[in-house]
Motif scaffolding. Structure first.
Motif, PDB file in Angstrom:
ATOM      1  N   PHE A  75      24.954  33.766 -13.664  1.00 49.47           N
ATOM      2  CA  PHE A  75      23.107  34.621 -13.768  1.00 49.47           C
ATOM      3  C   PHE A  75      22.179  32.987 -13.915  1.00 49.47           C
ATOM      4  N   ILE A  76      21.095  32.990 -13.226  1.00 51.37           N
ATOM      5  CA  ILE A  76      20.847  31.810 -13.557  1.00 51.37           C
ATOM      6  C   ILE A  76      19.716  32.292 -13.763  1.00 51.37           C
ATOM      7  N   GLY A  77      18.969  30.915 -15.431  1.00 52.83           N
ATOM      8  CA  GLY A  77      18.093  31.433 -15.862  1.00 52.83           C
ATOM      9  C   GLY A  77      17.149  29.883 -15.821  1.00 52.83           C
ATOM     10  N   ASN A  78      15.733  29.922 -16.731  1.00 52.11           N
ATOM     11  CA  ASN A  78      14.858  29.194 -17.078  1.00 52.11           C
ATOM     12  C   ASN A  78      15.278  28.237 -18.290  1.00 52.11           C
ATOM     13  N   GLY A  79      16.688  27.391 -17.751  1.00 56.90           N
ATOM     14  CA  GLY A  79      16.926  26.955 -19.173  1.00 56.90           C
ATOM     15  C   GLY A  79      17.812  27.872 -19.316  1.00 56.90           C
ATOM     16  N   SER A  80      18.931  26.714 -20.687  1.00 51.90           N
ATOM     17  CA  SER A  80      19.972  27.737 -20.662  1.00 51.90           C
ATOM     18  C   SER A  80      19.111  28.996 -22.301  1.00 51.90           C
ATOM     19  N   VAL A 203      29.956  32.343 -20.519  1.00 53.80           N
ATOM     20  CA  VAL A 203      29.346  31.197 -20.821  1.00 53.80           C
ATOM     21  C   VAL A 203      28.366  30.189 -20.394  1.00 53.80           C
ATOM     22  N   LEU A 204      27.885  29.578 -20.973  1.00 56.59           N
ATOM     23  CA  LEU A 204      26.735  29.003 -20.623  1.00 56.59           C
ATOM     24  C   LEU A 204      26.789  27.397 -20.409  1.00 56.59           C
ATOM     25  N   GLN A 205      25.892  27.311 -19.561  1.00 53.98           N
ATOM     26  CA  GLN A 205      26.338  25.788 -18.680  1.00 53.98           C
ATOM     27  C   GLN A 205      24.655  25.549 -17.998  1.00 53.98           C
ATOM     28  N   ARG A 217      14.426  22.736 -15.374  1.00 49.30           N
ATOM     29  CA  ARG A 217      14.709  23.758 -16.414  1.00 49.30           C
ATOM     30  C   ARG A 217      15.627  24.885 -15.402  1.00 49.30           C
ATOM     31  N   CYS A 218      16.537  24.441 -15.379  1.00 49.64           N
ATOM     32  CA  CYS A 218      17.964  25.510 -14.505  1.00 49.64           C
ATOM     33  C   CYS A 218      18.700  25.237 -15.964  1.00 49.64           C
TER      34      CYS A 218
END
Length: 349
Positions: A75-80, A203-205, A217-218
């Motif tokens: 999943f790709i988000g606007n920052g973590s 898992v967040l990166q 902001r990715c």
């Protein structure tokens, strides 16, 4: 959507019933020569007249190769901060469920929970900022839906024992989120390699730290496809803009350059670490596998204010649990670190 029955029951009922917004780009895949479906301005003189890919498939393929996983697990988000918020909205019913955090840790877990009217339960790390597994499970509550583990931890910089995290994944009936924002600075392996073994692991990166793209902001979340599907269903349709997707895709070709920059940062981290250890006023310098160092110093508020007066900004963590009289310094360039060390040495006299 492939569902794990044991953990899918944790999903809020309204989310299970949700019909996601379907944009024009969701309904078409492939390449077309005439786009008359999305009410866009047809003139492309500024290059961004078209909506971006809502699921960022081309970018996910590149990231998957870099991280050793498949696009369906990304999943790709606007920052973590976006995936942090989404996970709470998916798994926690407001006014009913809770998250569990290991303090001290990144403050946005609590902020996102407070915004969503979700209670926050806490367990203190040890004095060396490690997880006490028995203490954690003694403090667990039946309403806990998500456990947040920051590793390398912020603000302490240490990594958590991977075997303990595996034990937690096996024992906890909820979702375990391991936030690896600083993993590129660590010698420890990422938990991304364990996704296939644990359906409750997220898992967040991020590309904000080692990759030097904080302003872009990715952020990234890696998990089982059923969780990624839920996150894609709840997120805004175009949460990652076209510029970010294109720019990041280009930067992924420069992984070797990033590794060289990280190596320089680690060398500077060691230099600053040893310098802080040499100061009589510094009582503790905590081992770090991130791009910052936490240290306990006498007269911490005066030192913090004195650095500010010289235009050097560090983070005052003295009000954070277990961090009395502690400051956190990010590792900068060699010249920036020299300025920091020069001024703090003067202030400590």
């Amino acid at each position: 959507m492939g569902k794990n029955k044991e953990y899918y029951k944790l999903v809020r009922d309204n989310i299970k019933k949700l019909t996601p917004y379907s944009s024009a780009r969701h309904e078409f895949s492939g390449h077309a020569s005439v786009h008359l479906d999305a009410n866009e301005n047809p003139f492309d003189y500024h290059m961004y007249n078209r909506y971006p890919d809502p699921l960022q498939w081309d970018l996910k393929k590149k990231i998957g190769k870099l991280k050793g996983t498949t696009p369906e697990t990304i999943f790709i988000g606007n920052g973590s901060d976006e995936p942090i918020d989404l996970l709470i909205r998916i798994f926690c019913t407001p006014g009913q469920d809770a998250i569990h955090v290991l303090e001290p840790t990144y403050g946005m877990y609590r902020v996102a929970a407070d915004i969503n009217d979700v209670e926050v339960h806490t367990t203190l790390l040890t004095e060396s900022f490690e997880i006490n597994e028995d203490r954690l499970f003694d403090n667990m509550d039946a309403h806990d839906r998500i456990l947040w583990i920051c590793s390398p931890n912020n603000p302490s910089g240490n990594v958590q024992d991977q075997q303990i995290m595996i034990n937690i994944l096996n024992r906890f009936d909820g979702i375990v989120v391991v936030d690896e924002a600083y993993i590129d600075f660590s010698k420890e392996a990422s938990m991304v390699s364990m996704l296939q073994d644990y359906d409750n692991l997220v898992v967040l990166q991020t590309f904000s730290k080692a990759w030097g793209m904080a302003g872009l902001r990715c952020g990234l979340a890696f998990s089982s496809p059923w969780i990624i599907d839920l996150m894609n269903a709840v997120k805004p349709p175009y949460n990652v803009n076209e510029f970010t997707q294109k720019y990041l895709s280009e930067q992924l070709e420069k992984a070797d350059e990033v590794r060289k920059e990280v190596s320089k940062i680690l060398q500077e981290r060691d230099r600053v670490f040893h310098f802080l250890e040499s100061l009589d006023a510094v009582e503790d310098v905590f081992p770090s596998e991130a791009n910052f160092i936490l240290f306990r110093i006498q007269n911490s508020q005066e030192i913090f204010s004195g650095l500010q007066e010289k235009g050097i900004i560090v983070r005052n963590r003295t009000n954070v649990p277990l961090c009395k009289d502690c400051l956190r310094v990010t590792i900068g360039t060699e010249a920036e670190n020299d300025q920091f060390m020069k001024q703090i040495k003067i202030l400590c006299k």
